[in-house]
Design an enzyme around this catalytic site. Structure first.
Site, PDB file in Angstrom:
ATOM      1  N   ASP A  35      16.895  38.337 -97.002  1.00 23.20           N
ATOM      2  CA  ASP A  35      15.550  38.094 -97.493  1.00 23.20           C
ATOM      3  C   ASP A  35      15.514  38.327 -98.990  1.00 23.20           C
ATOM      4  OD1 ASP A  35      12.652  37.747 -96.559  1.00 23.20           O
ATOM      5  OD2 ASP A  35      13.701  38.373 -94.727  1.00 23.20           O
ATOM      6  N   ASP A  45      10.815  35.019 -99.478  1.00 24.01           N
ATOM      7  CA  ASP A  45       9.588  35.598 -98.947  1.00 24.01           C
ATOM      8  C   ASP A  45       8.355  35.302 -99.800  1.00 24.01           C
ATOM      9  OD1 ASP A  45       8.480  37.752 -97.060  1.00 24.01           O
ATOM     10  OD2 ASP A  45       7.901  38.545 -99.014  1.00 24.01           O
ATOM     11  N   GLU A 102       9.626  30.595 -97.370  1.00 24.60           N
ATOM     12  CA  GLU A 102       8.414  30.886 -96.591  1.00 24.60           C
ATOM     13  C   GLU A 102       7.249  30.438 -97.471  1.00 24.60           C
ATOM     14  OE1 GLU A 102       5.854  34.498 -94.562  1.00 24.60           O
ATOM     15  OE2 GLU A 102       6.662  34.692 -96.572  1.00 24.60           O
ATOM     16  N   HIS A 135       9.464  37.357 -87.145  1.00 21.87           N
ATOM     17  CA  HIS A 135       9.001  38.753 -87.174  1.00 21.87           C
ATOM     18  C   HIS A 135       7.530  38.894 -87.548  1.00 21.87           C
ATOM     19  CE1 HIS A 135       9.652  37.623 -91.265  1.00 21.87           C
ATOM     20  NE2 HIS A 135       9.055  38.726 -91.676  1.00 21.87           N
ATOM     21  N   ASP A 136       6.879  37.807 -87.926  1.00 22.24           N
ATOM     22  CA  ASP A 136       5.462  37.856 -88.277  1.00 22.24           C
ATOM     23  C   ASP A 136       4.586  37.215 -87.204  1.00 22.24           C
ATOM     24  OD1 ASP A 136       5.955  39.004 -90.781  1.00 22.24           O
ATOM     25  OD2 ASP A 136       6.121  37.047 -91.766  1.00 22.24           O
TER      26      ASP A 136
END
Ligand code: GLC
Ligand code: CA
Length: 556
Positions: free
Chosen positions: A98, A199, A256, A328-329
């Site tokens: 990330d 991110d 993202e 994961h979100d």
């Protein structure tokens, strides 16, 4: 379109804290990942995305980085990380990490120095601004609730944080900040990283002067996304980032990106785009509520199908999406996209089949390959996630009962995906010999890797066959580069499409409805490539009957 080394790959997201705990402290770690590399290789995945493993106070589970050059002690050491790199390379796999550079942690050295000297050079690496009319500089609500502005102690200043107050935003307008970020990115790429998942990147460009926007909630604030949507020129930063770092290493990057402007798709993921690919979140956005999780909407199959297909068409002459059903979100895909009658093994395999064979780069999230589900909690104290705690409060403030607020968390919480991976039916799902940092989903006794490992018709073995088919020598090219063509778009319950190139035409179909359905094949079936229900025979003619929850991949 250019061909790249990553186009035909399958990626797998590891959320390290919950993947596998090797030393019994209840927290997943690098040794745990090392111990599962053979498992991942057997699944057939090529690119491992590690969610943040940098030194962090974990206010937002590692998305608050205190030192970009250090591994979190909880996870292990740099030597172990180097071993992990070497071991994945040996197996022909790649690691991406990330890249969290919209903000850092308030524990980062720069921010500590900024606090110590709020008018000095380190403060210029952040947004330190005087307030307005006795209040903060603007009226923005952050992603995790409350104002995006936090007073700088002992001054009249405020600092900006789009996420938690422990995640101060970095000032990308400052060339020193950009240069230091590029140095750091190159340092990791030179170490042997294959690339990054990038991110929250749209947030790095701000609107000069931070104007107020019309209030849009009972808290008297306006969503900070209003400012993000109005900001111009993020592309300048992203092209420079690419030129100074990724391009030099032929790195694979996946953005993202939320709130992108309509016409910017090619700028982001075209041949000369900022990134190799970006996640297609269009299906996820279908269930978003107007005001929060408490008014999130149920998914309608027709909307989902239409949205998926539209996204595929939109990108076909531009580039490649990264396709996911969960991360994961997000809540678990099987709990979100499958109607209740399909929330079983057949449904999980069908969802995997119709998702992984879309055009784009599939990302599997840990546990998806065994059909892990959302996890019900009976009290808000059983959740860890900062976002969940905020949304619980938002629900209560809007007049929901405790039960309704908990239901909203059950449906939407990020912790649904963050419960430990269920390796076996041993205590805590075999994730740890100690006490897990977050309780395992109690259904680990029936849903776990060990049970599925040796069972031919398990979700896990279906995913293995599915990944192998996608990458196979015969059909891999078609699944990677072949065109995407929807079929039976108005047929109830059926999600189906063709993947087609000069060599092959392949039908991918799933029946999401409660009843069997018969459809007419556009051409006679030649070979059954994959079934989720153990079907062996194809119909002689062109009438294909799919049972409820049946999926099939058929060579036409
Ligand atoms: C991204 C991450 C999320 C995190 C946020 C702030 O959306 O995926 O987990 O909370 O950025 O870094
Ligand atoms: Ca551990």
């Amino acid at each position: 379109m250019k061909k790249n080394w990553w186009n035909g790959k399958v990626a797998y997201q590891i959320w390290p804290k919950s993947f596998c705990d090797a030393n019994g402290d209840g927290i997943g770690d690098l040794q745990g990942i090392l111990s599962k590399l053979d498992y991942l290789q057997a699944l057939g995945v090529d690119i491992l995305w590690l969610s943040p493993i940098y030194k962090s106070p974990f206010v937002d589970q590692g998305y608050d980085i205190a030192d970009y050059y250090a591994i979190a002690e909880e996870f292990g050491t740099m030597e172990e990380f180097d071993r992990l790199l070497a071991e994945t390379k040996k197996r022909g796999m790649h690691i991406i990490m990330d890249l969290v550079v919209n903000h850092c942690s308030d524990q980062h050295d720069w921010f500590q120095k900024a606090l110590a000297d709020p008018h000095g050079e380190y403060a210029e690496r952040f947004y330190f601004l005087p307030g307005r009319d006795g209040g903060p500089p603007s009226n923005y609500r952050g992603y995790f609730g409350g104002s995006t502005w936090e007073p700088v102690p002992g001054t009249e200043l405020y600092y900006l944080h789009m996420f938690a107050k422990e995640q101060p935003d970095l000032n990308w307008e400052n060339p020193v900040v950009r240069q230091k970020i590029y140095n750091m990115v190159n340092w990791w790429l030179e170490k042997g990283l294959a690339g990054f998942r990038i991110d929250a990147i749209i947030n790095i460009k701000k609107v000069p002067g931070f104007p107020d926007y019309p209030v849009d909630g009972p808290d008297g604030l306006a969503s900070c996304t209003k400012m993000v949507e109005a900001a111009k020129g993020v592309g300048g930063f992203l092209q420079e980032l690419k030129r100074e770092t990724f391009a030099k290493h032929d790195a694979f990057t996946v953005g993202e990106v939320f709130n992108m402007k309509e016409n910017e798709l090619a700028e982001f993921i075209g041949d000369e785009g900022h990134f190799s690919t970006m996640f297609d979140f269009s299906a996820h956005e279908l269930t978003f509520g107007e005001n929060g999780w408490y008014d999130s909407k149920p998914l309608r199959f027709e909307d989902w199908r239409r949205t998926l297909f539209a996204a595929q068409k939109k990108v076909e002459n531009v580039g490649f999406w990264a396709n996911i059903i969960e991360n994961h979100d997000e809540p678990r895909g099987v709990s979100r996209y499958l109607p209740s009658h399909a929330q079983n093994e057949a449904g999980a395999k069908m969802l995997g089949t119709t998702s992984l064979l879309l055009r784009g780069i599939p990302f599997i999230f840990q546990g998806q390959e065994i059909g892990m589900t959302n996890c019900r909690r009976t009290d808000i104290s059983q959740y860890d996630d900062i976002n969940t705690k905020d949304q619980y409060q938002v629900a209560l403030d809007a007049g929901c009962t405790v039960e309704q607020a908990l239901e909203a968390c059950y449906v939407n919480s990020r912790d649904n995906a963050r419960t430990p991976v269920q390796w076996s039916d041993a205590p805590h799902g075999g994730f740890t010999t100690g006490q897990p940092w977050l309780a395992v989903n109690p259904n680990y006794t029936t849903i776990n890797v060990a049970e599925q490992e040796g069972r031919e018709d398990s979700v896990l073995n279906h995913y293995r066959r599915l990944v192998a088919l996608r990458k196979s020598a015969v059909y891999g090219e078609t699944f990677t580069y072949g065109a995407f063509e929807p079929v039976w778009e108005t047929e109830p319950d059926i999600l189906a499409y063709l993947r087609r190139d000069e060599a092959h035409t392949i039908l991918v179909a799933g029946n999401y409805g409660p009843e069997a359905r018969t459809v007419t094949l556009p051409a006679p079936a030649r070979e059954l490539l994959l079934s989720n229900l153990g079907r062996e025979e194809l119909p002689a003619g062109t009438a294909l009957t799919l049972a409820s929850c049946e999926s099939a991949v058929i060579l036409l």
